[in-house]
Enzyme design. Structure first.
Site, PDB file in Angstrom:
ATOM      1  CB  CYS A 160      -1.028  -0.169   1.047  1.00  0.00           C
ATOM      2  SG  CYS A 160      -2.186   1.144   1.017  1.00  0.00           S
TER       3      CYS A 160
ATOM      4  CG  HIS B 134      -3.496  -3.802   3.234  1.00  0.00           C
ATOM      5  ND1 HIS B 134      -2.635  -3.298   3.804  1.00  0.00           N
ATOM      6  CD2 HIS B 134      -4.327  -2.801   2.816  1.00  0.00           C
ATOM      7  CE1 HIS B 134      -2.703  -1.832   3.917  1.00  0.00           C
ATOM      8  NE2 HIS B 134      -3.665  -1.702   2.915  1.00  0.00           N
TER       9      HIS B 134
ATOM     10  CD  GLU C 259      -1.126  -6.009   5.402  1.00  0.00           C
ATOM     11  OE1 GLU C 259      -0.908  -6.606   4.113  1.00  0.00           O
ATOM     12  OE2 GLU C 259      -1.091  -4.844   5.629  1.00  0.00           O
TER      13      GLU C 259
END
Ligand code: XMP
Length: 513
Positions: A82, A171, A173
């Protein structure tokens, strides 16, 4: 133990600690550091992989956090996420700005072009989690475009394999990104060649050791809410602290239907006895005073007032037991959202609680909800505790939205919560929900019951799906369940309206306040 070989540069994203957790699940430790500290860390440690986190600023803003260009020529594989991805583009000669596709928040789809290295073994289309206003609009020289957003064609991922640099706008994660774990695994294991250095089963011993060190046998107080965090903390602490451990819970009128009973049961299975303080009168007086004073309403002030009164209750018990340590089950998201690596979201009641004469400790401050759940499982706690939905400390007080709580509002919202919970349980839907929020909206709406006009607050029903509570998807309940909930609720008293809230987090939060 050596310093971790994976360095995460924290640019202030709410999800930075989620990267740490995702890597732990893959078996890797990592150091999460500010840009300045990260550069110093790089000088003194063997780093095998660098991850540049997301952030809450624009890379084009004056004074926005950045990192030295030298980092890109150290030969260490770098992944930018990001903001980190945009920083790569900006520093290495590309451009970042707003696109006609606009901001992108929540779940979305990407089409992958190069299904090797970072995207190895992934399908061509992937559901990912996005949270950004700006995008890379021009790719730096030497980089390839490896993925774009399916709907808008905006740049979603870039790479320069010669320089070992990867960038993703979304993202990986986030647990909401379908193959995010595989992407991170590809990066740290296949690309960077990092060896595994972390095992979840070490966690119990490490935490008990830490508890022993930080309490040194001193009388310790745990504030039990009955939820998975504080129950797990009790179970972990009971064998370490023995008789020097005292456990209390405050019933200030914020608890749900039959909750005190459940709290006692959970304490028992955790191997402790809980003293439930009846503090309903004190909390009622607190809110009545605000109403009498005609205080300007503020959710943040409500939270802080709750915290103050909660502290008083703990203080009284600490004094009675002669406690010197206050141990709480606060998790990493509580700290992130209150103190914030980035901006302040809201104050969680358990952060910053101070009790005179007591040192506060938060043994779970680096853990996320799902990690505490694994811990609870490992400790042998029953499934009802392991998978118990979270319930905020200020409880029903913050489910009375936009208003100071009154006894009547509390009765209404407690009953509504009980009705909705029972319907969802009976329909087999409750267990698929990460958290159910039933609130009373603080705006009077008009309705008609029989031949009479009524004027009352709506009941708000919100169900979310999430793993770490840092991001969440709003669940659309099946139409028959919604209908049953609406008729069951509107059959009661003057309830004339039910609102279903499916907003994801971000931009919403799990709670309404
Ligand atoms: P939000 O609303 O911040 O919620 O997205 C994330 C998780 O935290 C819980 N929550 C709290 N828990 N004290 C708590 O113990 C609080 O003040 C508080 N505020 C939110 C929320 O219920 C969700 O599980």
């Amino acid at each position: 133990m050596k310093n971790p070989h994976i360095l995460i540069v924290d640019f202030g994203s709410q999800l930075s600690k989620v990267i740490v957790r995702a890597l732990q699940e893959l078996g890797h430790r990592s150091a999460l550091l500010s840009p300045k500290k990260a550069e110093a860390y790089l000088k003194e440690n063997r780093v095998e992989a660098i991850i540049l986190s997301g952030g809450d600023r624009s890379v084009n803003e004056k004074g926005a956090p950045t990192i030295s260009k030298k980092v890109f020529s150290m030969g260490i594989p770098i992944l930018g996420i990001c903001y980190g991805h945009q920083l790569i583009a900006k520093i290495l000669g590309g451009k970042v700005g707003q696109t006609s596709a606009g901001a992108n928040y929540g779940p979305t789809q990407v089409s992958i072009r190069g299904r090797f290295s970072f995207f190895d073994n992934l399908p061509g289309q992937n559901k990912v989690w996005a949270s950004h206003r700006e995008s890379v609009t021009e790719i730096p020289l030497g980089f390839d475009l490896t993925a774009c957003y399916s709907k808008t064609g905006t740049i979603a991922a870039i790479e320069n394999r010669d320089k070992q640099i990867w960038g993703v706008q979304f993202h990986p994660e986030s647990p909401e990104t379908d193959s995010g774990k595989l992407m991170l695994q590809n990066f740290v294991q296949k690309i960077a060649g990092c060896e595994k250095d972390w095992q979840p089963r070490n966690m119990i011993e490490e935490l008990q050791e830490e508890l022993r060190d930080s309490t040194k046998g001193e009388p310790t107080l745990i504030a039990l809410s009955g939820g998975v965090d504080s129950t797990t903390l009790c179970s972990l602490a009971a064998p370490v602290l023995g008789q020097s451990l005292k456990v209390v819970c405050q019933d200030g009128g914020q608890l749900r239907h039959n909750e005190p009973l459940e709290i006692r049961r959970n304490a028992r299975v955790a191997g402790v006895r809980v003293f439930i303080q009846n503090r309903k009168a004190e909390f009622a007086a607190l809110w009545e005073f605000q109403i009498k004073k005609k205080s300007l309403y503020s959710a943040e002030i409500k939270r802080l007032l709750f915290q103050g009164e909660y502290e008083k209750g703990l203080g009284a018990e600490a004094k009675r037991f002669g406690s010197r340590i206050l141990a709480q089950g606060s998790l990493a998201p509580d700290f992130i959202e209150t103190t914030g690596a980035g901006s302040h979201i809201k104050s969680h009641h358990n952060i910053g609680v101070t009790v005179p004469g007591c040192k506060s400790i938060h043994p779970f401050r680096h853990l996320f909800k799902h990690e505490v759940r694994s811990l609870a499982k490992e400790l042998g706690l029953p499934e009802a505790v392991v998978s118990r939905q979270p319930f905020p400390g200020p409880g029903l007080f913050i489910r009375i939205i936009g208003m100071w709580p009154t006894t009547r509002h509390l009765q209404t919202v407690r009953l509504a919560d009980h009705i909705v919970t029972e319907i969802l349980r009976r329909r087999g839907l409750y267990d698929g929900i990460s958290q159910l929020v039933v609130g009373l909206g603080g705006v009077l709406t008009t309705g008609v019951k029989g031949d009479e006009g009524v004027y009352n607050y709506p009941i708000i029903v919100r169900a979310v799906k999430t793993v770490d509570y840092m991001t969440a998807e709003g669940i659309e309940l099946p139409p028959e369940a919604r209908q049953e909930i609406t008729s069951a609720l509107t059959a009661r008293g003057h309830i004339c309206r039910v609102w279903f809230d499916e907003t994801p987090k971000p931009p919403g939060t799990v709670e309404e306040e």
